[in-house]
Design a protein around this motif. Structure first.
Motif, short mmCIF file in Angstrom:
data_model
loop_
_atom_site.label_atom_id
_atom_site.label_comp_id
_atom_site.label_asym_id
_atom_site.label_seq_id
_atom_site.Cartn_x
_atom_site.Cartn_y
_atom_site.Cartn_z
N TRP A 106 -5.97 -6.27 -17.08
CA TRP A 106 -6.66 -5.27 -16.27
C TRP A 106 -8.14 -5.19 -16.63
O TRP A 106 -9.00 -5.03 -15.76
CB TRP A 106 -6.00 -3.90 -16.44
CG TRP A 106 -4.71 -3.77 -15.69
CD1 TRP A 106 -3.46 -3.83 -16.20
CD2 TRP A 106 -4.57 -3.60 -14.28
NE1 TRP A 106 -2.53 -3.71 -15.20
CE2 TRP A 106 -3.17 -3.56 -14.01
CE3 TRP A 106 -5.45 -3.47 -13.22
CZ2 TRP A 106 -2.65 -3.38 -12.73
CZ3 TRP A 106 -4.94 -3.30 -11.93
CH2 TRP A 106 -3.56 -3.26 -11.69
N LEU A 126 -0.45 -2.85 -4.73
CA LEU A 126 -1.80 -3.23 -4.34
C LEU A 126 -2.80 -2.12 -4.63
O LEU A 126 -3.97 -2.40 -4.92
CB LEU A 126 -1.83 -3.59 -2.84
CG LEU A 126 -3.15 -4.13 -2.28
CD1 LEU A 126 -3.54 -5.44 -2.97
CD2 LEU A 126 -3.03 -4.35 -0.77
N TRP A 127 -2.36 -0.85 -4.56
CA TRP A 127 -3.30 0.26 -4.71
C TRP A 127 -3.97 0.31 -6.08
O TRP A 127 -5.20 0.51 -6.16
CB TRP A 127 -2.61 1.59 -4.38
CG TRP A 127 -2.19 1.66 -2.95
CD1 TRP A 127 -0.91 1.64 -2.45
CD2 TRP A 127 -3.04 1.73 -1.80
NE1 TRP A 127 -0.91 1.69 -1.08
CE2 TRP A 127 -2.21 1.75 -0.65
CE3 TRP A 127 -4.42 1.77 -1.62
CZ2 TRP A 127 -2.71 1.81 0.64
CZ3 TRP A 127 -4.94 1.83 -0.33
CH2 TRP A 127 -4.08 1.86 0.77
N PRO A 128 -3.23 0.14 -7.20
CA PRO A 128 -3.92 0.10 -8.50
C PRO A 128 -4.92 -1.05 -8.59
O PRO A 128 -6.00 -0.90 -9.19
CB PRO A 128 -2.78 -0.08 -9.52
CG PRO A 128 -1.56 0.39 -8.81
CD PRO A 128 -1.76 0.08 -7.37
N ARG A 174 2.70 -7.08 2.44
CA ARG A 174 3.84 -6.15 2.50
C ARG A 174 4.72 -6.31 1.25
O ARG A 174 5.26 -5.34 0.73
CB ARG A 174 4.66 -6.39 3.76
CG ARG A 174 4.08 -5.71 5.00
CD ARG A 174 5.13 -5.64 6.11
NE ARG A 174 5.55 -6.96 6.55
CZ ARG A 174 4.98 -7.64 7.54
NH1 ARG A 174 3.95 -7.12 8.19
NH2 ARG A 174 5.41 -8.83 7.89
N TRP A 205 -12.26 -5.66 -0.58
CA TRP A 205 -12.52 -4.27 -0.98
C TRP A 205 -13.75 -4.16 -1.88
O TRP A 205 -14.57 -3.25 -1.71
CB TRP A 205 -11.29 -3.70 -1.67
CG TRP A 205 -11.38 -2.25 -2.04
CD1 TRP A 205 -11.21 -1.70 -3.27
CD2 TRP A 205 -11.64 -1.14 -1.15
NE1 TRP A 205 -11.35 -0.33 -3.22
CE2 TRP A 205 -11.60 0.03 -1.92
CE3 TRP A 205 -11.90 -1.06 0.22
CZ2 TRP A 205 -11.84 1.29 -1.37
CZ3 TRP A 205 -12.12 0.20 0.77
CH2 TRP A 205 -12.09 1.36 -0.01
N LEU A 257 -6.66 -2.36 -6.11
CA LEU A 257 -7.84 -1.98 -5.34
C LEU A 257 -8.65 -0.92 -6.08
O LEU A 257 -9.89 -0.94 -6.04
CB LEU A 257 -7.43 -1.48 -3.95
CG LEU A 257 -6.77 -2.51 -3.02
CD1 LEU A 257 -6.42 -1.87 -1.69
CD2 LEU A 257 -7.68 -3.72 -2.81
N ALA A 258 -7.98 0.01 -6.76
CA ALA A 258 -8.69 1.06 -7.47
C ALA A 258 -9.52 0.49 -8.62
O ALA A 258 -10.72 0.80 -8.76
CB ALA A 258 -7.69 2.10 -8.01
N ALA A 301 -7.59 -9.43 -0.45
CA ALA A 301 -7.67 -7.98 -0.31
C ALA A 301 -8.64 -7.39 -1.33
O ALA A 301 -9.47 -6.54 -1.01
CB ALA A 301 -6.28 -7.36 -0.49
N VAL A 302 -8.54 -7.86 -2.57
CA VAL A 302 -9.38 -7.34 -3.64
C VAL A 302 -10.85 -7.66 -3.38
O VAL A 302 -11.72 -6.79 -3.49
CB VAL A 302 -8.91 -7.91 -5.00
CG1 VAL A 302 -9.99 -7.79 -6.05
CG2 VAL A 302 -7.64 -7.21 -5.46
N ARG A 320 3.07 -1.06 -2.77
CA ARG A 320 2.24 -0.05 -3.44
C ARG A 320 1.51 -0.59 -4.66
O ARG A 320 0.55 0.03 -5.12
CB ARG A 320 3.12 1.13 -3.85
CG ARG A 320 3.67 1.93 -2.67
CD ARG A 320 4.50 3.09 -3.14
NE ARG A 320 5.04 3.85 -2.03
CZ ARG A 320 5.83 4.91 -2.16
NH1 ARG A 320 6.19 5.32 -3.38
NH2 ARG A 320 6.27 5.54 -1.09
#
Length: 250
Positions: A139, A77-79, A71, A185, A81-82, A181-182, A75
């Motif tokens: 990245w 986290l979304w990049p 938590r 996924w 995961l992408a 999480a990564v 947000r």
């Protein structure tokens, strides 16, 4: 789809139980589950794909324990995961596209690199933390590690943790939550590719999935009584023996 005999299924279940407990504390389950699947008679590429399926529940099971940390990431986290999901898909497509013959030739080198990653990841994490890398380089590193994760993935957890700390997750528990999480996924995305390519031996995968889940859930508490340094040393030693075995066999 050939069912494994009872003895093989029993051995795979035991290995998966132990590997699940090990993953809950020190990581390195693939060092045990992948060779067990090859010993059960699966070709290397099928063993690798089946191993991904077997370990997915264990990768995802840790996430509820990190609800607060996830938590706090929000947000952002979304990049992650992408980028990492794209790397995982690329790695899985590389494996499927290049085929089993090349993967079989690479197995000794993959085991050697995975053992080195696992052994030196804590030292590398400290080394990288003392240096300033641009966000673009971080990245790119996350993407490349994810490609490796989708292709093979042994030892990925330790080195992905180092990359996420570099990405700005300096609190260890937050970085660990992002790592789980990564990797979860990446595993899901890779499994989707492997499943569509019919590279998975589902009977063996389901047996090991049950064992890894039970081992991760019930074995973690018992494994905490064993020093983590001893567990890591055992994984590294086993990885070295496996590397030598695969080099001598090739």
């Amino acid at each position: 789809m050939t069912m494994p005999d009872l003895l093989t299924a029993g051995l795979l279940l035991v290995v998966a139980l132990l590997a699940g407990a090990l993953n809950a504390v020190a990581g390195g389950a693939t060092f045990f589950t992948f060779p067990a699947l090859m010993a059960a008679g699966l070709p290397p590429m099928v063993a690798n794909a089946t191993n991904f399926v077997a370990l997915v529940p264990g990768n995802l099971a840790a996430l509820p324990a990190y609800r607060a940390e996830l938590r706090s990431i929000g947000r952002a986290l979304w990049p992650l995961l992408a980028v990492c999901g794209a790397g995982g898909v690329a790695g899985a497509l590389l494996l499927v596209g290049l085929g089993g013959e090349l993967f079989e030739r690479l197995v000794p080198w993959l085991m050697a690199s995975a053992t080195a990653l696992f052994a030196f990841a804590p030292r590398l994490r400290r080394w990288l933390a003392a240096r300033s890398l641009g966000q673009g380089a971080v990245w790119a590193m996350l993407f490349l590690f994810s490609v490796y994760g989708g292709y093979f993935g042994a030892g990925l957890g330790q080195i992905m943790l180092a990359a996420l700390i570099l990405a700005g997750y300096e609190d260890f528990h937050t970085a660990n939550a992002a790592k789980n999480a990564v990797i979860g996924w990446i595993s899901v995305m890779a499994v989707a590719i492997y499943g569509l390519s019919a590279a998975v031996a589902w009977p063996e995968a389901l047996v090991m999935m049950a064992g890894a889940t039970l081992g991760g859930y019930g074995g973690g508490a018992l494994a905490r009584h064993i020093p983590q340094s001893l567990l890591r040393g055992g994984v590294i030693g086993f990885g070295i023996l496996l590397t030598l075995f695969y080099f001598l066999r090739s």
